[in-house]
Scaffold this active site. Structure first.
Site, PDB file in Angstrom:
ATOM      1  N   SER A 188       0.813  -1.227   0.000  1.00  0.00           N
ATOM      2  CA  SER A 188       0.000   0.000   0.000  1.00  0.00           C
ATOM      3  C   SER A 188       0.839   1.267   0.000  1.00  0.00           C
ATOM      4  O   SER A 188       0.300   2.370  -0.029  1.00  0.00           O
ATOM      5  CB  SER A 188      -0.922   0.021   1.225  1.00  0.00           C
ATOM      6  OG  SER A 188      -0.160   0.000   2.425  1.00  0.00           O
ATOM      7  N   TYR A 189       2.174   1.139   0.022  1.00  0.00           N
ATOM      8  CA  TYR A 189       3.033   2.319   0.065  1.00  0.00           C
ATOM      9  C   TYR A 189       3.100   2.969  -1.319  1.00  0.00           C
ATOM     10  O   TYR A 189       3.478   2.339  -2.304  1.00  0.00           O
ATOM     11  CB  TYR A 189       4.447   1.952   0.514  1.00  0.00           C
ATOM     12  CG  TYR A 189       4.584   1.692   2.002  1.00  0.00           C
ATOM     13  CD1 TYR A 189       3.503   1.811   2.874  1.00  0.00           C
ATOM     14  CD2 TYR A 189       5.810   1.313   2.544  1.00  0.00           C
ATOM     15  CE1 TYR A 189       3.640   1.563   4.224  1.00  0.00           C
ATOM     16  CE2 TYR A 189       5.957   1.070   3.894  1.00  0.00           C
ATOM     17  CZ  TYR A 189       4.867   1.187   4.730  1.00  0.00           C
ATOM     18  OH  TYR A 189       5.012   0.935   6.077  1.00  0.00           O
ATOM     19  N   GLY A 190       2.758   4.246  -1.354  1.00  0.00           N
ATOM     20  CA  GLY A 190       2.675   4.995  -2.596  1.00  0.00           C
ATOM     21  C   GLY A 190       1.270   5.550  -2.729  1.00  0.00           C
ATOM     22  O   GLY A 190       0.287   4.859  -2.450  1.00  0.00           O
ATOM     23  N   GLY A 200       2.086   1.149  -4.673  1.00  0.00           N
ATOM     24  CA  GLY A 200       3.045   0.082  -4.933  1.00  0.00           C
ATOM     25  C   GLY A 200       4.419   0.563  -5.371  1.00  0.00           C
ATOM     26  O   GLY A 200       5.313  -0.239  -5.651  1.00  0.00           O
TER      27      GLY A 200
END
Length: 376
Positions: free
Chosen positions: A104-106, A112
């Protein structure tokens, strides 16, 4: 958790990034200390020494990649990618082999992005890497409401592997528990972790944002399926050392689970860079405005110890996490961050200094806001 033999016999020497880095950023191992120095103080870590996380041997500190792709909170721009790659290479050259990320990073179209960048950097690595397994990637899979079956969770793992360009992960982690709002979904996610492990997609299994009660439950369930729970990641710092956090650490120690400490610098509040008239940009400024005015005692204590030991406040705060038996994963987005954070290794606060810091932290009227997804 007991330290491996190499860590128990490490030489008692200070580590200062400014003294032990060459112009190219490669760590130069100092000459051995005199015999008298070996008798001083508790055991110390150097970056090339490792601690155990289940079956894995990892550096005593890892680096977090939350900022890699996050525009809202951390101001990410794609123009930063070249320096982020420098950060990765410098860390790897200096013995850091644990990198934490999440699917979930971004933000927005960059969802992603953290995994994609990490995969690219591993593939183009300039470090002493003989195989991709030499880099321990710990990624977290979000408990999205549409991930309702174990198969969907396994598919999430496969998607992460594609972005990372890897055949298997070091640690596959459930990003948060759904016990508080969707308890029926929880068992399917646990089964997904089991399947990832059984299929060889992950070398170890971990969780994030679990409290002590829920940690005991998942540990018991995974054990019944023949899968060990290797790690538990939680917000842990001098600003996050409440009763629940310390109880969680006790539970981890009793079960042989390694606690991974995220936000060891309190989102930057413990670095000494900010004050009421100098706040960071973005949403962090709201939180800093609420908490910073009450941190005078703690920041003064951090500054005093840092000056005595010839360290920075960040290095002292991270070293406190190491002294508590955790693996801190401070976030990095500049080469300066990497160099500074490396200086947290190779030495150790005295028991008296640890107590001094904790007493000052207890005086702070406000603590870090706990992650809303952390369970009891």
């Amino acid at each position: 958790m007991a330290l491996p033999p190499a860590s128990r016999t490490a030489p008692a020497m200070p580590f200062a990034s400014s003294q032990h880095h060459t112009a190219g950023g490669i760590l130069r191992r100092p000459s051995p200390p005199p015999a008298a120095a070996l008798r001083l103080g508790p055991p110390l870590f150097w970056p090339w020494q490792k601690v155990k996380v289940g079956p894995l041997s990892v550096s005593p500190m890892g680096f977090g990649t939350w900022a890699w792709g996050n525009q809202l909170l951390w101001g990410y721009q794609e123009s930063m990618d070249s320096e982020l790659q420098e950060c990765f290479n410098l860390a790897l050259k200096n013995g850091i082999n644990l990198f934490d990320t999440a699917d979930s990073y971004g933000t927005g179209r960059l969802n992603g992005q953290s995994e994609r960048l990490l995969g690219k950097f591993i593939g183009q690595s300039e470090g002493p890497m003989k195989s991709p397994d030499d880099v321990i990637v710990a990624t977290k899979f979000a408990a999205y409401p549409w991930r309702l079956t174990s198969g969907q969770f396994v598919s999430a793992c496969k998607s992460s592997l594609e972005r990372l360009q890897l055949d298997r992960l070091g640690i596959g982690q459930l990003h948060w528990s759904t016990a508080n709002y969707a308890p029926l979904q929880e068992r399917a996610l646990w089964d997904g972790l089991v399947e990832m492990h059984e299929k060889g997609l992950v070398r170890a299994v971990g969780v994030s944002n679990y409290g002590p009660k829920q940690l005991l439950k998942i540990h018991s369930y995974l054990a019944s399926r023949g899968v060990p729970l290797s790690s538990a990641q939680v917000q842990f710092s001098l600003l996050s050392m409440g009763d629940e956090q310390m109880e969680l650490k006790t539970v981890c120690d009793s079960l042989g689970i390694r606690l991974i400490a995220y936000s060891p610098l309190g989102l930057g509040m413990l670095t000494g860079k900010y004050n009421a008239s100098n706040l960071p940009n973005g949403p962090r400024s709201v939180l800093f405005r609420q908490i910073l005015p009450g941190l005078e005692s703690l920041l003064t204590c951090l500054r005093s110890i840092a000056e005595r030991k010839g360290k920075t406040m960040s290095q002292v705060a991270i070293n406190w996490c190491i002294c508590k038996g955790t693996i801190p994963i401070p976030g990095v987005k500049t080469v300066k961050h990497v160099e500074d954070n490396l200086g947290a290794l190779g030495w150790r606060l005295s028991p008296a200094e640890v107590s001094e810091l904790e007493a000052a932290a207890m005086e702070s009227p406000k603590k870090m806001v706990q992650n809303i997804f952390q369970t009891a």
